[in-house]
Each structure stands twice: as C-alpha cells, then as structure tokens.
Design a protein around this motif. Sequence first.
Motif, PDB file in Angstrom:
ATOM      1  N   UNK A  61       0.842  -1.190   0.000  1.00 44.88           N
ATOM      2  CA  UNK A  61       0.000   0.000   0.000  1.00 44.88           C
ATOM      3  C   UNK A  61       0.882   1.246   0.000  1.00 44.88           C
ATOM      4  N   UNK A  62       0.751   2.071  -1.022  1.00 49.06           N
ATOM      5  CA  UNK A  62       1.609   3.248  -1.125  1.00 49.06           C
ATOM      6  C   UNK A  62       1.343   4.260  -0.016  1.00 49.06           C
ATOM      7  N   UNK A 143       0.865  11.898   7.805  1.00 46.99           N
ATOM      8  CA  UNK A 143       0.021  11.181   6.851  1.00 46.99           C
ATOM      9  C   UNK A 143       0.030  11.979   5.552  1.00 46.99           C
ATOM     10  N   UNK A 144      -0.826  11.620   4.607  1.00 47.47           N
ATOM     11  CA  UNK A 144      -0.949  12.419   3.396  1.00 47.47           C
ATOM     12  C   UNK A 144      -1.703  13.709   3.713  1.00 47.47           C
ATOM     13  N   UNK A 173      -5.112   8.340  -9.977  1.00 41.75           N
ATOM     14  CA  UNK A 173      -5.677   7.075 -10.427  1.00 41.75           C
ATOM     15  C   UNK A 173      -5.612   6.025  -9.310  1.00 41.75           C
ATOM     16  N   UNK A 174      -4.475   5.991  -8.632  1.00 44.20           N
ATOM     17  CA  UNK A 174      -4.288   5.009  -7.550  1.00 44.20           C
ATOM     18  C   UNK A 174      -5.205   5.314  -6.372  1.00 44.20           C
ATOM     19  N   UNK A 175      -5.318   6.602  -6.042  1.00 44.73           N
ATOM     20  CA  UNK A 175      -6.043   6.970  -4.838  1.00 44.73           C
ATOM     21  C   UNK A 175      -7.421   7.548  -5.074  1.00 44.73           C
ATOM     22  N   UNK A 180     -12.436  10.162  -2.882  1.00 51.21           N
ATOM     23  CA  UNK A 180     -13.892  10.288  -2.847  1.00 51.21           C
ATOM     24  C   UNK A 180     -14.400  10.020  -1.433  1.00 51.21           C
ATOM     25  N   UNK A 181     -13.885   8.974  -0.816  1.00 46.31           N
ATOM     26  CA  UNK A 181     -14.294   8.653   0.560  1.00 46.31           C
ATOM     27  C   UNK A 181     -13.930   9.770   1.528  1.00 46.31           C
TER      28      UNK A 181
END
Length: 209
Positions: A61-62, A143-144, A173-175, A180-181
Amino acid sequence: MKRLKQLFKLGGILLLAVILCNFLISYKAKNKTFDNIENLPTNKVGLVLGAGKITSNGYVNLYYKYRLEAAYLLWKNNKIDKILISGDNSRKDYDEPSTFKSDLIQLGVPETDIYLDYAGFRTLDSVVRAKKIFGLENVTIISQKFHNERAIYLAENFNLNATAFNAKDVSNRYGFKTKIREYLARTKAVIDVIMNKQPKYLGPKVEIS
C-alpha cells in the motif's frame, strides 16, 4: 413530480453540506501542514496515522509506504524524538501498529523511540487518544495532506495542538476511491465534533518518556 423535486432538493442540500465541510476542514488546517521538512516545527512526538501494509491485490500500500518513509525522515532529521503509531488491531491477524514498528526498526529507529496505540480505529480515536491516553499537548501528525487536514481539524477541536508533515501522496488514479471517501469522512468529522463523539476505547494512560 412533487416527490422528485423534494428528492432533488434534499440531494442539493446534502451536496452543499459535503462541500462546506470539506472547505471548513481545509480552511482550519491552513498553514499547519508542511511539505518541506526545513519549515516544519520540531515536536517531541510524531503521530503516524495507521494504514494496512498490503492491499487486497497483494501489493504494498503506497499510503503505508510513504507514511513510513515520512516518519523515518522526521526522526532521522531530529524533527521528532519519538514516534507514536496509531492504527487498527481489531483482529489477531491484522495489526497496523506492529507492522509499522517492525519496518521502522529495520530502517534503524530504536525500539525505545517507538510507541504503539492499538486502538486507533479511526482518525478521531487516534488524535483523541494521543491526548487523553498518551498525554500529548503538542504533536506532529504524519500522513498524506488530505488526511492531515482532517486530523488537525479533529485534534484542535479536542484541544490537541497539532501541526502535520505531508507524506508523499499517491497518483489520482491510484487513490481515486480514497479521495472520494475523504469527502464523506470530512462530513462525518464535522458531525462527530458537533456531537462530541469520543473514541471507542480509552483505557490506562501511557507515558511517552
């Protein structure tokens, strides 16, 4: 037709609420998240927000990888002295904090500089427990950026003074699903603050020495 109009009106109100919550959280976190380590204030403790290491398709998981690297970078450059890892350990076969700890030790962080919070089931739980269980008054969240902003909003509404270091983000694309969540998670965060939501578990206090 009248019922359809009411549904459209309700949908519009809900969409506006989501947009306003997203704006509020970004605004509250303005100038409190940092991309550049040189501009980041020092803190005794860095709070890593948990993530699973392996995705459902078997890849690393990136989000996990970049948070791990960010935590190590801050520790190595003396921006933090201790690392508190808060994540989900709700099942015997799923332990986010211990996985982070193992990988940080492999990178060279002493075990004595790592503390684990096994009840960080949600971001709210992580930040509130950092104050109430681990006794923190100030913290650097790791975190991000999108996640950091929400964490800062929650932390400061629970009287925890927080800044944040932005781990590397992932491609759109990955995230995409995660982003959205996040809109819904931010709406939930605002509701939780209004309702004074508390962590699922508290428990005995832990001193970070």
